[in-house]
Design a protein around this motif. Structure first.
Motif, PDB file in Angstrom:
ATOM      1  N   ALA A 133      41.799 -21.875  92.545  1.00  0.00           N
ATOM      2  CA  ALA A 133      42.494 -21.824  91.241  1.00  0.00           C
ATOM      3  C   ALA A 133      42.729 -23.241  90.716  1.00  0.00           C
ATOM      4  O   ALA A 133      43.254 -24.097  91.430  1.00  0.00           O
ATOM      5  CB  ALA A 133      43.822 -21.083  91.386  1.00  0.00           C
ATOM      6  N   GLY A 134      42.304 -23.500  89.495  1.00  0.00           N
ATOM      7  CA  GLY A 134      42.560 -24.791  88.850  1.00  0.00           C
ATOM      8  C   GLY A 134      41.559 -25.881  89.193  1.00  0.00           C
ATOM      9  O   GLY A 134      41.624 -26.975  88.640  1.00  0.00           O
ATOM     10  N   LEU A 135      40.635 -25.614  90.101  1.00  0.00           N
ATOM     11  CA  LEU A 135      39.655 -26.659  90.459  1.00  0.00           C
ATOM     12  C   LEU A 135      38.545 -26.714  89.406  1.00  0.00           C
ATOM     13  O   LEU A 135      38.017 -25.670  89.011  1.00  0.00           O
ATOM     14  CB  LEU A 135      38.997 -26.357  91.807  1.00  0.00           C
ATOM     15  N   PRO A 136      38.130 -27.923  89.030  1.00  0.00           N
ATOM     16  CA  PRO A 136      37.004 -28.017  88.075  1.00  0.00           C
ATOM     17  C   PRO A 136      35.754 -27.352  88.645  1.00  0.00           C
ATOM     18  O   PRO A 136      34.959 -26.766  87.906  1.00  0.00           O
ATOM     19  CB  PRO A 136      36.775 -29.527  87.906  1.00  0.00           C
ATOM     20  N   GLY A 137      35.601 -27.417  89.970  1.00  0.00           N
ATOM     21  CA  GLY A 137      34.390 -26.858  90.586  1.00  0.00           C
ATOM     22  C   GLY A 137      34.547 -25.433  91.056  1.00  0.00           C
ATOM     23  O   GLY A 137      33.726 -24.961  91.869  1.00  0.00           O
ATOM     24  N   ALA A 138      35.532 -24.685  90.540  1.00  0.00           N
ATOM     25  CA  ALA A 138      35.720 -23.292  90.991  1.00  0.00           C
ATOM     26  C   ALA A 138      34.434 -22.456  90.898  1.00  0.00           C
ATOM     27  O   ALA A 138      34.196 -21.604  91.756  1.00  0.00           O
ATOM     28  CB  ALA A 138      36.860 -22.638  90.212  1.00  0.00           C
ATOM     29  N   PRO A 139      33.564 -22.694  89.884  1.00  0.00           N
ATOM     30  CA  PRO A 139      32.337 -21.882  89.801  1.00  0.00           C
ATOM     31  C   PRO A 139      31.414 -22.050  91.013  1.00  0.00           C
ATOM     32  O   PRO A 139      30.553 -21.199  91.251  1.00  0.00           O
ATOM     33  CB  PRO A 139      31.646 -22.398  88.528  1.00  0.00           C
ATOM     34  N   ARG A 140      31.554 -23.131  91.781  1.00  0.00           N
ATOM     35  CA  ARG A 140      30.651 -23.298  92.935  1.00  0.00           C
ATOM     36  C   ARG A 140      31.317 -22.923  94.266  1.00  0.00           C
ATOM     37  O   ARG A 140      30.777 -23.212  95.340  1.00  0.00           O
ATOM     38  CB  ARG A 140      30.143 -24.730  93.009  1.00  0.00           C
ATOM     39  N   GLY A 161      34.822 -15.585  93.949  1.00  0.00           N
ATOM     40  CA  GLY A 161      36.089 -15.553  93.225  1.00  0.00           C
ATOM     41  C   GLY A 161      35.802 -15.162  91.779  1.00  0.00           C
ATOM     42  O   GLY A 161      34.639 -15.030  91.382  1.00  0.00           O
ATOM     43  N   LYS A 162      36.882 -15.003  90.987  1.00  0.00           N
ATOM     44  CA  LYS A 162      36.679 -14.584  89.580  1.00  0.00           C
ATOM     45  C   LYS A 162      35.864 -15.621  88.819  1.00  0.00           C
ATOM     46  O   LYS A 162      35.122 -15.298  87.899  1.00  0.00           O
ATOM     47  CB  LYS A 162      38.026 -14.367  88.900  1.00  0.00           C
ATOM     48  N   ALA A 163      35.991 -16.926  89.214  1.00  0.00           N
ATOM     49  CA  ALA A 163      35.308 -17.990  88.463  1.00  0.00           C
ATOM     50  C   ALA A 163      33.924 -18.321  89.038  1.00  0.00           C
ATOM     51  O   ALA A 163      33.216 -19.162  88.481  1.00  0.00           O
ATOM     52  CB  ALA A 163      36.172 -19.258  88.478  1.00  0.00           C
ATOM     53  N   THR A 164      33.550 -17.687  90.148  1.00  0.00           N
ATOM     54  CA  THR A 164      32.298 -18.094  90.801  1.00  0.00           C
ATOM     55  C   THR A 164      31.083 -17.770  89.930  1.00  0.00           C
ATOM     56  O   THR A 164      30.951 -16.661  89.398  1.00  0.00           O
ATOM     57  CB  THR A 164      32.139 -17.398  92.181  1.00  0.00           C
ATOM     58  N   ASP A 165      30.189 -18.754  89.831  1.00  0.00           N
ATOM     59  CA  ASP A 165      28.954 -18.604  89.067  1.00  0.00           C
ATOM     60  C   ASP A 165      28.006 -17.651  89.830  1.00  0.00           C
ATOM     61  O   ASP A 165      27.739 -17.880  91.017  1.00  0.00           O
ATOM     62  CB  ASP A 165      28.324 -20.012  88.957  1.00  0.00           C
ATOM     63  N   PRO A 166      27.505 -16.596  89.183  1.00  0.00           N
ATOM     64  CA  PRO A 166      26.590 -15.666  89.881  1.00  0.00           C
ATOM     65  C   PRO A 166      25.377 -16.374  90.488  1.00  0.00           C
ATOM     66  O   PRO A 166      24.845 -15.941  91.514  1.00  0.00           O
ATOM     67  CB  PRO A 166      26.151 -14.702  88.775  1.00  0.00           C
ATOM     68  N   GLU A 167      24.972 -17.486  89.873  1.00  0.00           N
ATOM     69  CA  GLU A 167      23.817 -18.213  90.417  1.00  0.00           C
ATOM     70  C   GLU A 167      24.168 -18.840  91.782  1.00  0.00           C
ATOM     71  O   GLU A 167      23.321 -18.925  92.680  1.00  0.00           O
ATOM     72  CB  GLU A 167      23.410 -19.292  89.393  1.00  0.00           C
ATOM     73  N   VAL A 168      25.431 -19.223  91.944  1.00  0.00           N
ATOM     74  CA  VAL A 168      25.896 -19.764  93.239  1.00  0.00           C
ATOM     75  C   VAL A 168      25.884 -18.649  94.288  1.00  0.00           C
ATOM     76  O   VAL A 168      25.502 -18.859  95.439  1.00  0.00           O
ATOM     77  CB  VAL A 168      27.309 -20.385  93.085  1.00  0.00           C
TER      78      VAL A 168
END
Ligand code: NAD
Length: 318
Positions: A133-140, A161-168
């Motif tokens: 939560a709150g991390l700039p890199g949450a998508p990875r 997580g909710k912010a994770t990029d599907p490509e990751v």
């Protein structure tokens, strides 16, 4: 078992029980594997464990001496987190199971890791939505929860997580497959993930059968060990249903659905796990294992698990 991994260098951050086993997974698969732990003695222990396990694998015919030497050469001990992360395309965090500590470690990983690196956590229970939560890199960031020890047991529960990029997520599952693991993707968080929830359901009923006097510990274990477990090494509850009726899984659940409803409604309650109960189960388990030392039981278990995995390469479903 594995193909050339699409990521050639990885870091393991936290090299306790789980991290040191992950190190074996990555190094055996051909990745340059950097080990970092806040306690340098843990890294030393991980390197020593790898050498000892490889020696045993060579003696038991699972590796050649050349493969073992190459594997050792891929592992490096790092005293600085930044050095372990530089150039690593996948990072497997295996630090303490504590949310504030995980959040602090992930903040460091996100700050120091290469921009394209995947940040995966071994957490057994936490939601990546909270860790990142709150991390700039949450998508990875995502959870890649192994079963202990991952160098023997291939399943890894992958939970974005909710912010994770599907490509990751897809890069992670492809990478885990390439290093010889079996990633299973969860669509949303559930306490205990998949494996521990199913294990808890079974343990609850095993205890109920013993506590209510239906059968002894040995009988309950034998039903798994020499009954259900033999099939379960090959297929799960849906796969078993599919092969247990001539008309497959549809016929199985149609024919036996009513019987399962009656049984499910009769299953036992959550046990109390009192010290007296635990002592009784302990004495019964000691009698069942006949005084064979636990180290010998573990070595036997690990050797046979390896053999079962070899046999499972003969798989009609590919
Ligand atoms: P462990 O206590 O054996 O190892 C944790 C390691 O993290 C220690 O070596 C410790 O020195 C190190 N550490 C602490 N703070 C650190 C930091 N800031 N940076 C780097 N390293 C740090 O624990 P474990 O059993 O290996 O569990 C690790 C993770 O794996 C946990 O999240 C746990 O839930 C998960 N897990 C454990 C099991 C299991 O059966 N042990 C199974 C699956 C997942």
């Amino acid at each position: 078992m594995s193909t050339t991994p699409p990521i050639s260098a990885v870091a393991v951050v936290g090299t306790g029980v789980i991290g040191r086993s992950w190190a074996q997974v990555f190094a055996r698969a051909g990745c340059a594997t950097r080990l970092y732990d806040r306690d340098p003695a843990q890294v030393k222990k991980a390197v020593a464990q790898l050498a000892a396990d490889l020696k045993r694998d060579v003696a038991e015919g699972f590796e050649t001496p050349a493969e073992a030497a190459a594997c050792v050469a891929r592992v490096s001990a790092q005293s600085e987190l930044g050095e372990a992360l530089a150039g690593s395309g996948y990072i497997q965090e295996s630090g303490p199971e504590d949310l504030p500590k995980k959040r602090a470690i992930f903040a460091d990983l996100d700050r120091l890791a290469d921009p394209g690196a995947i940040l995966a956590s071994s957490t057994s229970a936490m939601d990546m939505t909270e860790i990142a939560a709150g991390l700039p890199g949450a998508p990875r960031c995502l959870v890649a929860h192994p079963v202990n020890p991952p160098h023997l047991i291939p399943v890894v529960e992958v939970l974005p997580g909710k912010a994770t990029d599907p490509e990751v997520v897809s890069r992670t599952t492809a990478f885990l497959r390439a290093v010889g693991q079996t990633p299973v993707l969860m669509h949303r968080y559930a306490p205990g993930f998949l494996l521990n929830r199913m294990q808890a359901a079974l343990i609850r009923e095993a205890i109920h059968l013993v506590e209510s006097g239906v059968a002894d510990v040995d009988a309950v274990d034998a039903v798994i060990r020499d009954g259900l477990g033999l099939r379960w090494a090959l297929m799960g509850p849906f796969g078993v249903g599919n092969t247990n009726a001539d008309g497959g899984v549809r016929e199985y659940f149609t024919r036996y659905g009513k019987a399962y409803i009656e049984l499910m409604n009769d299953l036992g309650p959550t046990p109390a796990f009192t010290p007296e109960q635990i002592e009784r189960w302990g004495r019964a388990t000691d009698a069942m294992t006949g005084g064979v030392p636990r180290d010998r039981l573990r070595a036997w278990r690990d050797r046979l698990v390896r053999q079962i995995r070899r046999l499972k390469q003969d798989d009609p479903t590919g």
